[in-house]
Design a protein around this motif. Structure first.
Motif, PDB file in Angstrom:
ATOM      1  N   ASP A   8      27.811 -52.496 -29.780  1.00  0.00           N
ATOM      2  CA  ASP A   8      26.570 -53.037 -29.224  1.00  0.00           C
ATOM      3  C   ASP A   8      26.036 -52.022 -28.230  1.00  0.00           C
ATOM      4  OD1 ASP A   8      24.481 -54.547 -28.442  1.00  0.00           O
ATOM      5  OD2 ASP A   8      25.638 -56.194 -27.591  1.00  0.00           O
ATOM      6  N   HIS A  11      24.837 -52.977 -24.728  1.00  0.00           N
ATOM      7  CA  HIS A  11      25.836 -53.349 -23.729  1.00  0.00           C
ATOM      8  C   HIS A  11      26.062 -52.185 -22.770  1.00  0.00           C
ATOM      9  CE1 HIS A  11      29.563 -55.212 -22.195  1.00  0.00           C
ATOM     10  NE2 HIS A  11      29.011 -56.312 -22.636  1.00  0.00           N
ATOM     11  N   ALA A  17      33.145 -53.905 -26.696  1.00  0.00           N
ATOM     12  CA  ALA A  17      33.034 -54.373 -28.081  1.00  0.00           C
ATOM     13  C   ALA A  17      34.243 -53.932 -28.896  1.00  0.00           C
ATOM     14  CB  ALA A  17      31.745 -53.847 -28.720  1.00  0.00           C
ATOM     15  N   GLU A  20      37.061 -56.213 -28.072  1.00  0.00           N
ATOM     16  CA  GLU A  20      36.887 -57.521 -28.707  1.00  0.00           C
ATOM     17  C   GLU A  20      37.265 -57.469 -30.182  1.00  0.00           C
ATOM     18  OE1 GLU A  20      36.157 -60.351 -27.398  1.00  0.00           O
ATOM     19  OE2 GLU A  20      35.767 -59.683 -25.365  1.00  0.00           O
ATOM     20  N   SER A 122      27.911 -57.912 -29.817  1.00  0.00           N
ATOM     21  CA  SER A 122      28.904 -58.435 -28.869  1.00  0.00           C
ATOM     22  C   SER A 122      28.995 -59.960 -28.947  1.00  0.00           C
ATOM     23  CB  SER A 122      28.534 -57.993 -27.455  1.00  0.00           C
ATOM     24  OG  SER A 122      27.237 -58.480 -27.109  1.00  0.00           O
TER      25      SER A 122
END
Length: 1445
Positions: A8, A11, A17, A20, A122
């Protein structure tokens, strides 16, 4: 491995990201590992429980899983295993169901994405992580839903004590069979039928228990959701339960005919009508009705199961399952309605006047009613509740906001049941009174109870189906409203959004649909009229609160029909709108593939907002052009057909047109991308059956189609699982169409997208051509008064659905008049054409794979080869047949010769062309299947004949052998020189007489040439080496076979008794040598072991002294350390005492100086006590040192004793070894003596055998004559058999040769046909030349024959004159002369005619005209002229040769 991180860039830092994504992968791995490990544990427990008693009889273990041998745990792979370790022979076939885990996760993620609508990478990753965490918490938690039920029910239904053991179930079935056989013998029943019926009952009982358990567990989850939703809406949980009233204690209730409709808002004001009964545990639905007879069952013991099998237990279990299924469906319907009901965000925009195309009310056409078959299948869908997710992931401005659930969407299960239950009890009491005589029997009472309970379940199911339809209607309208939020212009222009509790006026009913040209009349704000019989406005979107009360005051059947029609209208409209929106967004692919809410403007070349508007206008025009536009059944039928045509059109374009275009252009990457996308996107757009993930163990029998009526009648549950989707009891979100359409084109580039768009536009033009070419077919289906238009009348394509508005601007539009055209017939024609096209393409692909002998046609070269082959074998004969049928065969041949391409005849329709190709393909495939069957039959017959002709009397094993794979060795000629020349000429400079190349370019070409040559040599070496290896292997097998045959012959010729002595001697010598070698080997091994032990002991003895010295040194060092420690402690104590005394002195001086009132006695006592404690501390410190010395001394003694014991042990071991050696020597001597004795015995036996052999020889010499005779007879019979085999072989070889000749003749005929087709133009010219040559030859032959006849007659006349002159002197006998003259003339004419005919036949049949000598005539004297007499014969002689030429 295929996953990549979604970054992303909006961001602050991209590493979040990435983290994640890693977290998602870790959670996914943890989830799969946990599920599979739990499954392995459960399977182990089950298998060990089955095999714990052992089953030596293998006949009883058929169908059971294999036993697990718990010996050694292993890894599944060499790397770090994701699963737990398993045993070596541990197999779990059910682990293959692990592929269902990604399907379930994908379904959950899709539902969450549809609900939350993430707009960034995200947010999408965070949503996926939360879904995985939720799945991890729920799926791996050892929850037991059956704990909601009572302990007794858990034991009776969920216990696997008996039903989980297949051996106990089998024993139960045998016991039931035995008892039934005893009863059946008295009644004379067949034992086979009893066996079949009993085990059918047992299988049915197992299935009913499985389904009842499944329904009960699903009811638990739905009951929990129902209670949560009731609490959110302000209701108590007692609405779920109904107080049981059994049949025996029931009383008749008056005025219970049909329960009125329940308005749940009235409960908020007055809740006295609700029974506040709430049991401690959840109960089965049958317990609310009857728990004494029908609902009384148990699977805990064999006796209880026998009772179910022998009596009417199976029928009772079916009724119990029906009640539970009805309860589960009711809970699902209630949960779905409460979940999908929510108020749209804020207030709707002001309602504007819609466009002129939709402004006028529906035109009233002819009132003629048309019967049509409605595609009915929508009312069977059940929607699952949508999970709630945090508002942080939802779109901030365009989606529904999370609000408190409205109470009017609540459904009280108790209130819906209580009236129907009272009706059931009244019906039971009435039947009991009517059957008073027979109601004393318990079986009759149970039958009546089952009948009334089934009737109650059916009524309750029909009653709850109203809520199911309302929930689905609300879901479709919510989805349609969410789609329109992305296109506000379309929403404000074409649609009318309803308000909460809006008042309906007169114009909003069917009475307001009156033509009044003096005033403008807006459309009604209803979809259907109040009675549900008149269609009003398709573009009105009612408020959810209006859907809840829609048609509620009507009778039950009328309301159900109206709700079903509403759903049949809104469902195809939703899909059509979703398709149009998704098609307009295809130009933004792949930017909007993962994030549909990204602010990407629509591209105009894909239609845009204007294209969507024109399509919706044409949809309304199509509805207005119907014969009865106010008939909701007809409108729903048209909408369903329009949706099917749209989906089929997109499917055909993607599956065939776009793929074929990319493959023909050589764009293999785009072709593969479309294939990968369509395999995932297109199935959800079609009506193909999608199997449930729960149907892996119970599948439908193979010949049955899941969508057929026969399968639904025979196997309703299995057919439902086969065609209900991956999760049959739930329904996906209605608007996932955009995702699947974009999935087909997600891997294409911008240029490839333009090509795909061009093919989609071409598909639209093809649909127009189909309608234009079949216009008269459509008009034949209309009524007679409309089927006779003017000859020049053409269809009004603006009223035909499926055609875009841009067609109106084409040059043809100005010529089209507004003739009548039935929309239903047009759509049905288009649908049939698209289905025909799909059938043709499937058969064409299969035919190409058979012809080319490939698995898939996925390369440009294969596609080109397939196109040429298809055009020659299928397309050309089909087009020729159509042209012959139309009477245009010559015109088709001329077009084929001039254009060198196969084009359809002028005037042929697309349906006719494809139908003819389909028929030709079917004929070819039938011929291919017949040929394959004949080949197989001939092969089997040949095997049978060969087995029968064998001499050995063995089993014909060759008949069951698989066919050996044939190996065809062929070397492909590499294009080395051509490739080198092509590369060399890619970069050169042409200077006229000289061609120059750059040095680096020439070196690169030479390098590639060398590489190609080396690759060719390597491939040739590998190919030839493999070929030679196969040849050598074959030759080696033949040699081995020959050697074995020779060995057998030699053994048969030379009897083994002659060389028995030599073999015995050799074996004796070999045994002695082997025994000596074994003894020597044993001695060497023992010496090696002794040397190793001796070396180990010497090293140990050497190190023992060092270890002892080291130990002594350690003891001395330890003693010194202890002494130093004691000295140090004493010094420290002395220093402390000195410091203390100094401190005390200083304190005394300070007291004296400052004057303290405290006495000094304490200070005096402390030093005295310290002096007393000091020797005690010294003694205390010495005691641990003494203890340590004692411990070291004890350790020392222990070590000395161990060394002493080791010495004794070594000596004992040496003595044992010595005794073993002596024992072994004694054994060897004994074995040698035994061998010698055996050899002597063998020699004696051999001598005896020789004596017997001599005796046998004497006997054999006496029998030689008889043996010779037998051998002679045997040889004769063998020769006869050999001749028969040769004859059979010759016959089979002749058949094979005939087949080869037939195949070659067929191939030659194909080649000759191609040559004739290629040289047809030249043949036409040759025919003209030959025709002219024939004419010239015929004229020349005619003239020549005439001249020859003339010459012949002239000579005959001259000879006659000469004869006349000679006969003038003979006048004495005139009569005889005249007769003689007549005879000579007739013979001369006959011979002349025969000669002329013979010469003309033999010489005029060739290609050249040869010179013919004139025949000589016989001189006959005659005085009369014969010109007129013989002229007819001359004409005959001339005409016959001319005709023959």
């Amino acid at each position: 491995m295929h996953r990549c991180p979604r970054f992303d860039f909006s961001h602050p830092y991209f590493i979040k990201a990435y983290r994640e994504e890693c977290t998602c992968l870790r959670l996914h791995l943890q989830l799969v590992r946990g599920i599979l490990n739990q499954h392995i544990e459960c399977q182990r427990e089950y298998v060990q429980r089955l095999w714990q008693k052992g089953h030596p009889d293998a006949s009883n273990t058929f169908g059971l899983p294999l036993n697990i041998i718990c010996k050694q745990l292993i890894f599944i792979n060499n790397s770090c295993s994701a699963l737990k370790n398993i045993y070596l022979l541990e197999f779990h076939p059910s682990l293959g169901l692990a592929s269902c885990i990604p399907s379930a996760l994908e379904h959950l993620l899709r539902e969450a994405r549809h609900t939350c609508r993430p707009t960034s990478a995200s947010a999408l990753t965070l949503l996926e992580r939360r879904v995985l965490q939720l799945a991890l918490d729920v799926w791996l938690t050892p929850a037991k839903p059956e704990s909601w039920y009572s302990a007794q029910l858990q034991k009776d239904l969920f216990s696997a004590k008996v039903m989980g053991d297949p051996f106990l179930v089998g024993e139960t079935g045998l016991l039931a069979l035995k008892s039934a056989a005893d009863q059946g013998q008295n009644q004379g029943q067949d034992s086979q039928m009893l066996l079949l019926e009993m085990f059918s009952k047992l299988l049915e009982l197992l299935t009913l228990r499985h389904r009842l358990i499944e329904m009960s567990l699903e009811t638990v989850h739905l009951a929990r959701l129902y209670k949560d939703l009731a609490c959110e809406m302000g209701f108590e949980e007692f609405h779920l339960y109904l107080r049981p009233v059994h049949f025996e204690s029931a009383s008749h209730k008056d005025k219970v005919v049909h329960p009125p409709p329940v308005f749940i808002t009235s409960l908020l004001e007055d809740s006295d009508c609700v029974d506040r009964y709430s049991p401690a545990t959840l109960v089965l639905a049958i317990s609310e009705v009857d728990d004494n007879q029908i609902g009384k069952f148990s699977f805990y013991t064999k006796e209880a199961i026998l009772k179910l099998l022998c009596h009417s237990g199976v029928e009772n279990m079916q009724v119990t399952l029906a009640c539970q299924a009805t309860q589960k469906n009711a809970l699902m319907v209630a949960v779905q309605q409460a979940s999908f009901y929510h108020t749209p965000r804020g207030s709707c925009p002001p309602i504007k006047e819609i466009s002129s195309g939709l402004r006028n009310h529906s035109g009233v056409g002819p009132t003629r009613r048309r019967n049509s078959r409605i595609v009915n299948g929508i009312e069977g869908m059940l929607l699952a509740p949508i999970p709630k997710v945090s508002d942080a992931l939802t779109h901030p401005s365009k989606r529904f906001q999370a609000t408190k659930r409205a109470p009017e969407a609540f459904v009280s299960i108790q209130l819906e049941k209580v009236g129907l239950r009272d009706m059931m009890l009244n019906a039971f009491l009435l039947r009991k009174q009517a059957m008073a005589d027979r109601m004393k029997n318990l079986d009759e009472i149970g039958k009546v109870k089952r009948d009334v309970i089934v009737e109650y379940c059916q009524k309750f199911n029909r009653h709850m189906s109203h809520y199911a339809l309302r929930g689905q209607i609300i879901a479709y309208y919510n989805s349609l409203r969410a789609l329109l939020d992305d296109f506000p212009t379309i929403r404000d222009t074409f649609f009318m959004v309803g308000q909460r509790q809006e008042n309906k006026e007169l114009r909003d009913s069917n009475d307001g649909l009156k033509n009044d040209p003096r005033s403008f009349q807006p459309r009604p704000r209803r979809l259907l009229s109040a009675d549900g019989k008149v269609f009003l406005n398709l573009w009105f979107i009612p408020h959810p609160s209006e859907v809840l009360v829609m048609f509620k005051t009507l009778p039950e059947k009328v309301a159900f029909r109206a709700l079903k029609l509403t759903l049949q209208l809104i469902a195809p409209l939703h899909d059509i709108v979703a398709y149009l929106f998704s098609f307009a967004k295809l130009g933004n692919c792949p930017a909007c593939f993962e994030f549909p809410l990204s602010p990407n403007p629509l591209r105009g070349d894909w239609g845009g907002t204007e294209g969507i508007g024109s399509e919706l206008q044409e949809l309304q025009k199509m509805i207005d052009s119907l014969q009865s536009p106010q008939d909701p059944t007809l409108v729903s039928q048209v909408l369903l057909l329009q949706r099917e045509v749209m989906f089929l059109q997109f499917d055909a374009a993607v599956r065939y047109l776009i793929r074929r275009t990319f493959l023909a252009a050589g764009n293999t990457s785009a072709y593969q991308s479309v294939i990968d996308g369509m395999y995932h996107g297109l199935p959800s757009l079609s009506n193909s059956p999608m199997k449930s993930i729960f149907a892996s163990q119970l599948s439908l029998p193979q010949p049955l189609d899941p969508q057929s009526l026969q399968a639904f009648v025979l196997f309703p549950w299995r057919a439902f699982l086969e065609d209900g989707g991956p999760f049959p009891v739930t329904s996906s979100s209605p608007d996932t169409l955009e995702y699947h359409m974009q999935l087909c084109f997600c891997g294409l580039s911008g240029h490839d997208l333009k090509v795909a768009h061009g093919e989609l536009a071409g598909m639209q033009l093809l649909m127009e051509d189909v309608l234009l070419s079949n216009y008269h077919t459509i008009m034949e289906g209309l009524p007679e008064q409309q089927a006779t238009p003017d000859k020049n009348t053409q269809p009004d394509l603006s009223r035909v659905p499926g055609l875009r508005s841009q067609f109106q601007s084409s040059p043809k539009a100005s010529k089209l008049l507004g003739g009548p055209c039935d929309a239903v017939m047009s759509l049905a024609l288009l649908r049939s054409f698209l289905v025909l096209w799909k059938q043709l393409e499937v058969l064409k692909e299969h035919w190409g794979q058979l012809k080319l002998q490939v698995q898939d046609i996925n390369s440009p070269s294969l596609h080109k080869q397939f196109s040429e082959l298809y055009g020659t074998d299928i397309l050309y004969p089909s087009m020729k047949a159509i042209a012959r049928r139309m009477g245009k065969e010559d015109e088709f041949e001329e077009i084929l010769i001039t254009s060198q391409s196969i084009l359809p005849p002028k005037g042929a329709s697309e349906i006719e062309i494809k139908t003819q190709q389909l028929q030709k393909l079917l004929e070819n495939l039938e011929i291919h299947m017949i040929q394959e069957v004949l080949k197989k039959v001939n092969r089997e017959i040949t095997l049978v004949v060969s087995e029968k002709s064998k001499e050995q009397h063995t089993l014909p094993t060759d008949l069951w052998k698989h066919q050996v794979m044939e190996e065809n060795f062929s070397i492909i000629r590499p294009q080395i020189v051509e490739n080198f020349v092509q590369r060399l000429l890619e970069n050169y400079q042409d200077g006229g007489l000289e061609v120059t190349f750059r040095k680096d370019h020439l070196e690169a070409c030479l390098l590639s040439l060398g590489c190609d040559v080396m690759a060719r040599e390597r491939s040739n070496f590998e190919s030839y080496s493999m070929c030679y290896e196969h040849i050598l292997e074959h030759v080696r097998q033949k040699l081995c076979q020959k050697e074995q045959e020779l060995d057998i012959i030699r053994r048969g010729q030379n009897p083994p008794e002659d060389k028995a002595g030599q073999v015995a001697e050799l074996s004796h010598n070999m045994i002695m040598e082997i025994t000596a070698l074994r003894a020597r080997l044993t001695d060497l091994e023992e010496e090696n072991l002794n040397l190793k032990k001796q070396i180990r002991k010497e090293v140990q003895e050497e190190y023992e002294a060092l270890v002892q010295a080291l130990f002594v040194t350690c003891l001395h060092i330890k003693e010194k350390l202890d002494e130093n420690q004691l000295n140090l402690i004493q010094k420290v104590c002395e220093l402390i005492g000195e410091v203390r005394t100094e401190g005390i002195d200083n304190m005394k001086s300070l007291k004296k100086k400052w004057g303290s009132a405290r006495p000094d006695e304490e200070m005096k006592e402390n030093p005295a006590k310290q002096e007393q404690l000091q020797p005690l501390e010294q003694d205390n410190c010495g005691l641990p040192a003494l203890v340590r010395k004692l411990r070291s001394l004890g350790h020392w003694r222990l070590v000395v004793q161990q060394a002493h014991f080791r010495g004794q042990l070594s000596r004992a071991e040496k003595e044992a070894v010595q005794t073993k050696k002596e024992c072994l020597n004694i054994k060897l001597m004994a074995e040698r003596e035994v061998v010698l004795f055996r050899q002597q015995l063998l020699a004696l036996r051999q001598a005896l055998a020789r004596a017997q052999a001599d005796n046998v020889k004497m006997c054999r010499q006496q029998e030689n004559q008889a043996q010779l005779l037998k051998e002679l007879e045997h040889r004769v019979t063998q020769e006869a058999l050999h001749r028969q085999q040769l004859d059979l072989m010759k016959a089979s070889s002749m058949e094979k040769l005939l087949k080869d000749v037939e195949q070659k003749e067929q191939h030659l005929q194909l080649l000759t046909e191609d040559a004739k087709r290629a040289s047809k133009l030249g043949q036409l010219q040759q025919k003209k030349i030959q025709r002219e040559l024939r004419q010239v030859r015929s004229r020349l032959a005619h003239e020549r024959s005439v001249k020859l006849d003339a010459f012949q007659w002239v000579e005959e006349l001259q000879s006659q004159l000469n004869d006349a002159e000679q006969s003038s002197t003979q006048r004495n006998s005139p009569g005889g002369l005249i007769s003689q003259a007549h005879y000579s003339l007739s013979s001369a004419s006959t011979s002349s005619r025969y000669t002329q005919q013979h010469l003309l036949k033999t010489q005029l049949t060739g290609s050249k005209i040869t010179r013919i000598q004139r025949p000589k005539t016989v001189p006959i004297k005659h005085t009369k002229r014969t010109d007129h007499v013989f002229l007819p014969n001359v004409a005959d002689a001339v005409q016959l040769p001319a005709f023959q030429v």
